[in-house]
Enzyme design. Structure first.
Site, PDB file in Angstrom:
ATOM      1  CD  GLU A   1      11.604   3.562  -0.103  1.00 59.61           C
ATOM      2  OE1 GLU A   1      10.461   3.785   0.344  1.00 59.61           O
ATOM      3  OE2 GLU A   1      12.331   2.652   0.317  1.00 59.61           O
TER       4      GLU A   1
ATOM      5  CB  CYS B   1      11.150   0.756  -2.584  1.00 59.07           C
ATOM      6  SG  CYS B   1       9.569   1.246  -1.841  1.00 59.07           S
TER       7      CYS B   1
HETATM    8 ZN   LIG Z   1       9.296   0.007   0.035  1.00 61.86          ZN
END
Ligand SMILES: [Zn+2]
Length: 142
Positions: free
Chosen positions: A49, A80
């Site tokens: 990500e 993330c």
């Molecule tokens: Zn992550």
């Protein structure tokens, strides 16, 4: 999600856990892609990500990814999820839930925390079995 699954498959070549991500613009164009590169690069922050978000931001020349959607095969972790909030993505679409470390509804819900100034829409469970299957196969082979 098919594109994210394709990215996830690429992580395995570098010895990384198969997770893939794609950032799409409001009109569906691919702005950035990423797969886990933690083992391959020795970078603890090289999650799919984060890499996809960095590349999308570099491509657009803006840190704000308003209007964009992040598609990822596994529920984002706390790091993330933080990056998703900070980049102002409109929407997060993920496949498999991560009951042990997920921060988009499982263990935490960072992306919808009302104390934060941005809360993207969350859509989970897209091709969840395929996404989870990649991980199951990877860990079984280890
Ligand atoms: Zn992550």
């Amino acid at each position: 999600m098919l594109r994210a699954l394709d990215e996830a498959g690429r992580a395995v070549a570098g010895g990384d856990v198969p997770v893939g991500a794609v950032v799409l613009s409001a009109d569906g164009a691919v702005l950035g892609t990423g797969h886990n590169e933690r083992e391959a690069t020795g970078d603890p922050t090289a999650h799919a990500e984060v890499l996809a978000i960095r590349r999308a931001a570099a491509r657009t020349g803006q840190w704000r990814l308003s209007g964009c959607t992040l598609v990822v095969t596994l529920e984002p972790c706390t790091m993330c999820a933080g990056a998703i909030v900070l980049s102002r993505l409109d929407r997060v679409v993920y496949g498999a839930r991560d009951e042990k470390a997920g921060a988009a509804g499982s263990l935490w819900d960072v992306v919808r925390d009302r104390r934060l100034n941005h809360r993207p829409e969350v859509i989970e469970g897209v091709r969840a079995e395929e996404c989870a299957g990649l991980l199951t196969d990877f860990f079984r082979d280890r």
